[in-house]
Design a protein around this motif. Structure first.
Motif, PDB file in Angstrom:
ATOM      1  N   ALA A   5      72.268  70.003  47.538  1.00 38.94           N
ATOM      2  CA  ALA A   5      73.538  69.271  47.465  1.00 38.94           C
ATOM      3  C   ALA A   5      74.578  70.088  46.701  1.00 38.94           C
ATOM      4  O   ALA A   5      75.756  70.118  47.079  1.00 38.94           O
ATOM      5  CB  ALA A   5      73.328  67.908  46.798  1.00 38.94           C
ATOM      6  N   MET A   6      74.143  70.754  45.647  1.00 33.28           N
ATOM      7  CA  MET A   6      75.056  71.576  44.861  1.00 33.28           C
ATOM      8  C   MET A   6      75.574  72.755  45.689  1.00 33.28           C
ATOM      9  O   MET A   6      76.770  73.056  45.673  1.00 33.28           O
ATOM     10  CB  MET A   6      74.343  72.067  43.600  1.00 33.28           C
ATOM     11  CG  MET A   6      75.225  72.754  42.611  1.00 33.28           C
ATOM     12  SD  MET A   6      74.420  73.048  41.021  1.00 33.28           S
ATOM     13  CE  MET A   6      72.964  73.954  41.464  1.00 33.28           C
ATOM     14  N   VAL A   7      74.678  73.401  46.431  1.00 39.83           N
ATOM     15  CA  VAL A   7      75.076  74.517  47.290  1.00 39.83           C
ATOM     16  C   VAL A   7      76.054  74.024  48.357  1.00 39.83           C
ATOM     17  O   VAL A   7      77.078  74.654  48.616  1.00 39.83           O
ATOM     18  CB  VAL A   7      73.845  75.192  47.935  1.00 39.83           C
ATOM     19  CG1 VAL A   7      74.247  76.141  49.055  1.00 39.83           C
ATOM     20  CG2 VAL A   7      73.035  75.922  46.877  1.00 39.83           C
ATOM     21  N   SER A   8      75.747  72.894  48.962  1.00 39.84           N
ATOM     22  CA  SER A   8      76.614  72.333  50.000  1.00 39.84           C
ATOM     23  C   SER A   8      77.999  72.004  49.450  1.00 39.84           C
ATOM     24  O   SER A   8      79.015  72.341  50.058  1.00 39.84           O
ATOM     25  CB  SER A   8      75.964  71.068  50.575  1.00 39.84           C
ATOM     26  OG  SER A   8      76.835  70.411  51.439  1.00 39.84           O
ATOM     27  N   HIS A   9      78.022  71.366  48.304  1.00 35.71           N
ATOM     28  CA  HIS A   9      79.310  70.998  47.700  1.00 35.71           C
ATOM     29  C   HIS A   9      80.115  72.233  47.343  1.00 35.71           C
ATOM     30  O   HIS A   9      81.320  72.298  47.582  1.00 35.71           O
ATOM     31  CB  HIS A   9      79.078  70.135  46.454  1.00 35.71           C
ATOM     32  CG  HIS A   9      80.335  69.567  45.898  1.00 35.71           C
ATOM     33  ND1 HIS A   9      81.149  70.263  45.051  1.00 35.71           N
ATOM     34  CD2 HIS A   9      80.924  68.368  46.080  1.00 35.71           C
ATOM     35  CE1 HIS A   9      82.182  69.533  44.725  1.00 35.71           C
ATOM     36  NE2 HIS A   9      82.073  68.373  45.339  1.00 35.71           N
TER      37      HIS A   9
END
Length: 135
Positions: free
Chosen positions: A61-65
């Motif tokens: 999720a952090m990478v996506s954001h």
């Protein structure tokens, strides 16, 4: 000439940034696959397994954001740290002395309080929106 070097420098850094994001995402997916294989090999799902999968999910999720917005909210790594500390506490509690348990618990509470303070600051003291001239 200086502007051209700056443009290519920024473009190169952005390309490296995206490459590293892709590497992190692939490594995280591989780690998820390894954890799922481990669960099937053992034939049981433990709380430690679920927390580890949750950590991997938060990393994705952090990478996506970060890939979408170009910004990394500081709360996401804090969430990951909280879950990692909880997992560590759950897995090794029997082998820990009382002071280590207290230290990890206080660290977790400090991180949770930090998340609350950051979130409060975002709601009550937001950054001003950039003007059209600033863009």
């Amino acid at each position: 000439m200086d502007k051209m070097y700056r443009k290519y420098g920024i473009t190169s850094i952005k390309a490296i940034e995206h490459l590293v994001l892709i590497i992190i995402a692939i490594a995280t997916v591989v780690a998820i696959g390894q954890e799922i294989k481990h669960i099937f090999d053992v034939g049981a799902v433990t709380l430690a397994d679920l927390l580890l999968l949750f950590i991997y999910l938060e990393v994705l999720a952090m990478v996506s954001h970060y890939a979408e917005s170009g910004k990394l909210p500081i709360r996401m790594p804090l969430y990951i740290a909280i879950v990692a500390l909880a997992r560590y506490l759950i897995l090794d509690m029997k082998a820990m002395d009382d002071w280590r348990i207290i230290a990890i618990s206080l660290s977790t509470l400090t991180l949770a309080a930090t998340v609350i303070v950051i979130r409060w600051g975002q709601l009550k003291l937001p950054y001003p929106r950039p003007k059209e001239d600033d863009l």
